[in-house]
Design an enzyme around this catalytic site. Structure first.
Site, PDB file in Angstrom:
ATOM      1  N   TRP A  33      50.012 -56.893  14.502  1.00  0.00           N
ATOM      2  CA  TRP A  33      50.749 -57.992  15.131  1.00  0.00           C
ATOM      3  C   TRP A  33      51.113 -59.096  14.140  1.00  0.00           C
ATOM      4  O   TRP A  33      51.643 -60.119  14.510  1.00  0.00           O
ATOM      5  CB  TRP A  33      49.918 -58.599  16.256  1.00  0.00           C
ATOM      6  CG  TRP A  33      48.489 -58.824  15.863  1.00  0.00           C
ATOM      7  CD1 TRP A  33      47.981 -59.902  15.214  1.00  0.00           C
ATOM      8  CD2 TRP A  33      47.396 -57.938  16.090  1.00  0.00           C
ATOM      9  NE1 TRP A  33      46.645 -59.746  15.025  1.00  0.00           N
ATOM     10  CE2 TRP A  33      46.250 -58.545  15.550  1.00  0.00           C
ATOM     11  CE3 TRP A  33      47.271 -56.673  16.698  1.00  0.00           C
ATOM     12  CZ2 TRP A  33      44.994 -57.944  15.600  1.00  0.00           C
ATOM     13  CZ3 TRP A  33      46.023 -56.077  16.745  1.00  0.00           C
ATOM     14  CH2 TRP A  33      44.906 -56.707  16.201  1.00  0.00           C
ATOM     15  N   GLU A  54      46.480 -62.269  20.671  1.00  0.00           N
ATOM     16  CA  GLU A  54      45.465 -63.318  20.802  1.00  0.00           C
ATOM     17  C   GLU A  54      44.679 -63.171  22.103  1.00  0.00           C
ATOM     18  O   GLU A  54      43.473 -63.394  22.132  1.00  0.00           O
ATOM     19  CB  GLU A  54      46.102 -64.706  20.707  1.00  0.00           C
ATOM     20  CG  GLU A  54      46.528 -65.086  19.300  1.00  0.00           C
ATOM     21  CD  GLU A  54      45.373 -65.087  18.306  1.00  0.00           C
ATOM     22  OE1 GLU A  54      44.214 -65.306  18.702  1.00  0.00           O
ATOM     23  OE2 GLU A  54      45.632 -64.840  17.115  1.00  0.00           O
ATOM     24  N   THR A  60      37.612 -58.827  22.182  1.00  0.00           N
ATOM     25  CA  THR A  60      37.068 -57.754  21.368  1.00  0.00           C
ATOM     26  C   THR A  60      37.465 -57.914  19.903  1.00  0.00           C
ATOM     27  O   THR A  60      38.128 -58.870  19.528  1.00  0.00           O
ATOM     28  CB  THR A  60      37.580 -56.407  21.948  1.00  0.00           C
ATOM     29  OG1 THR A  60      36.971 -55.340  21.238  1.00  0.00           O
ATOM     30  CG2 THR A  60      39.092 -56.268  21.816  1.00  0.00           C
ATOM     31  N   TYR A 137      42.883 -72.572  23.387  1.00  0.00           N
ATOM     32  CA  TYR A 137      42.830 -71.759  22.170  1.00  0.00           C
ATOM     33  C   TYR A 137      44.115 -70.939  22.006  1.00  0.00           C
ATOM     34  O   TYR A 137      44.741 -70.944  20.944  1.00  0.00           O
ATOM     35  CB  TYR A 137      41.604 -70.824  22.173  1.00  0.00           C
ATOM     36  CG  TYR A 137      41.726 -69.838  21.047  1.00  0.00           C
ATOM     37  CD1 TYR A 137      41.415 -70.232  19.755  1.00  0.00           C
ATOM     38  CD2 TYR A 137      42.253 -68.556  21.255  1.00  0.00           C
ATOM     39  CE1 TYR A 137      41.599 -69.368  18.683  1.00  0.00           C
ATOM     40  CE2 TYR A 137      42.454 -67.692  20.199  1.00  0.00           C
ATOM     41  CZ  TYR A 137      42.121 -68.094  18.916  1.00  0.00           C
ATOM     42  OH  TYR A 137      42.330 -67.261  17.859  1.00  0.00           O
ATOM     43  N   ASP A 155      38.489 -70.549  16.683  1.00  0.00           N
ATOM     44  CA  ASP A 155      37.755 -69.459  17.341  1.00  0.00           C
ATOM     45  C   ASP A 155      36.349 -69.405  16.733  1.00  0.00           C
ATOM     46  O   ASP A 155      35.958 -70.283  15.953  1.00  0.00           O
ATOM     47  CB  ASP A 155      38.508 -68.130  17.197  1.00  0.00           C
ATOM     48  CG  ASP A 155      38.577 -67.658  15.744  1.00  0.00           C
ATOM     49  OD1 ASP A 155      38.063 -68.360  14.853  1.00  0.00           O
ATOM     50  OD2 ASP A 155      39.135 -66.571  15.506  1.00  0.00           O
ATOM     51  N   THR A 307      28.968 -61.514  31.515  1.00  0.00           N
ATOM     52  CA  THR A 307      28.807 -62.824  30.883  1.00  0.00           C
ATOM     53  C   THR A 307      27.652 -63.611  31.496  1.00  0.00           C
ATOM     54  O   THR A 307      26.878 -64.235  30.786  1.00  0.00           O
ATOM     55  CB  THR A 307      30.102 -63.660  31.051  1.00  0.00           C
ATOM     56  OG1 THR A 307      31.194 -62.814  30.752  1.00  0.00           O
ATOM     57  CG2 THR A 307      30.108 -64.864  30.132  1.00  0.00           C
TER      58      THR A 307
END
Ligand code: SF4
Length: 358
Positions: A33, A54, A60, A137, A155, A307
């Site tokens: 990308w 993004e 991952t 973000y 990040d 999570t």
């Protein structure tokens, strides 16, 4: 109030930026990308590809995301094409990437860009942030990488680099605002897209979580973490809180043709809108009520960590189901594996193995 670390950031900024950008020119990772620094002949980065990558990379690693990215951009080469995808089609293609709310947001965002912006992404952080499902973000990353805006893209990799460069003692997650401010001090008008990507690459390949390669690091001369002799101690982490555990039962049912029963998950909530296996509720004491009559086999259990909680699913399996149940859809095993989220793939594999053994 400006902290001493922020003052230091201002001081080291010109030289450290020059060194890192020069390093990026020679060492940028080749990513599907990305338009790298050695490939500036054609047009700039495609905002659609930047945005898609993004969103995927929040789930991952680059290695795991790459084949998904290739499949998505082959099947849906533009944001307008993606906007026209069926919900179920997109959910199926996303299976295995996790955090399925993001897949729903992906579609909502694509439809907003196609419908309200005539297929053209807004080119500012504020405009991007107004799109459904686009957080701070992602807006910063797309603004910087696709439109060369001086956005502060932070990040986990960038947090780690900042924590080490300035030896930040405040533990995560409390230290995040401080790390974000420090990263902001290092942003400049010169090549902001490359700066964002250079920091990401440095964190991914040199300033690695374990055993950072300080000997080849372009910003080593200014790094307080390195000077401390123990750069790995940064970022400082707060002690882990143990996740609560829930329990449930998953039912692997095969009909006489060997097809497996799938149950659509409710649209709201965890794994919303995805295909699943029929299950009990997930809690402390799930009800052992099979969805239909059958010769049910106890097939052991699988564990999965989400999570906010850990899940143990007891698996029950039966074949030759006759009473198929109106709410279930049936698919051959290969199709089921392709579209089921990981937790259900694990349960399906457990059930099938037990049926083979039994
Ligand atoms: Fe990371 Fe070492 Fe570079 Fe500091 S010198 S930024 S710890 S790799």
């Amino acid at each position: 109030m400006t902290t001493s670390a922020e003052k230091r950031a201002e001081t080291i900024r010109p030289e450290a930026r020059r060194a890192l950008l020069a390093w990026y020119d020679d060492n940028a990772r080749t990513l599907a990308w990305r338009i790298g620094p050695s490939d500036r002949s054609g047009s700039g980065p495609d905002p659609y590809r930047v945005w898609l990558s993004e969103v995927m990379l929040q789930q991952t690693t680059t290695g795991h995301a790459a084949p998904y990215f290739e499949r998505f951009t082959t099947r849906w080469p533009t944001v307008t094409a993606l906007a026209a995808a069926e919900d179920a089609e997109l959910m199926g293609a996303w299976a295995g990437l996790g955090y399925y709310a993001r897949a729903r947001n992906l579609l909502a965002c694509a439809r907003a860009v196609a419908g309200e912006h005539r297929g053209v992404f807004p080119d500012t952080e504020v405009g991007l942030r107004a799109l459904p499902g686009v957080g701070a973000y992602t807006a910063a990353a797309v603004a910087a990488i696709a439109f060369d805006r001086p956005a502060n893209v932070v990040d986990g990799n960038v947090e780690r680099v900042m924590a080490r460069l300035f030896a930040v003692e405040t533990p995560l997650p409390r230290g995040k605002p401080e790390l974000t401010r420090l990263a902001g001090r290092m942003v400049g008008e010169d090549r902001p897209g490359d700066w964002a990507q250079a920091l990401m690459d440095l964190g991914a390949t040199v300033c690695r979580p374990r055993q950072p390669l300080c000997g080849v690091c372009p910003v080593a001369d200014w790094c307080e973490g390195r000077a401390s002799g123990r750069p790995e101690q940064f970022p400082v982490k707060a002690p882990k809180v143990k996740k609560p555990r829930r329990r449930g039962i998953a039912w692997v049912m095969l009909d006489r043709e060997g097809r497996v029963a799938l149950a659509q998950r409710p649209n709201k909530g965890l794994l919303g809108g995805m295909a699943g296996l029929p299950t009990s509720d997930w809690g402390d004491a799930p009800a052992e009520t099979p969805p239909t009559e059958g010769d049910w086999l106890e097939a052991g259990s699988i564990d999965h960590v989400f999570t906010h909680f850990a899940l143990t699913l007891e698996v029950r399996a039966a074949r030759g189901i006759v009473e198929r149940g109106a709410s279930n859809q049936w698919a051959d095993v290969e199709t089921a594996i392709a579209i089921l989220p990981t937790v259900f793939c694990k349960a399906l594999a457990r059930g099938l193995a037990a049926l083979d053994e039994g």
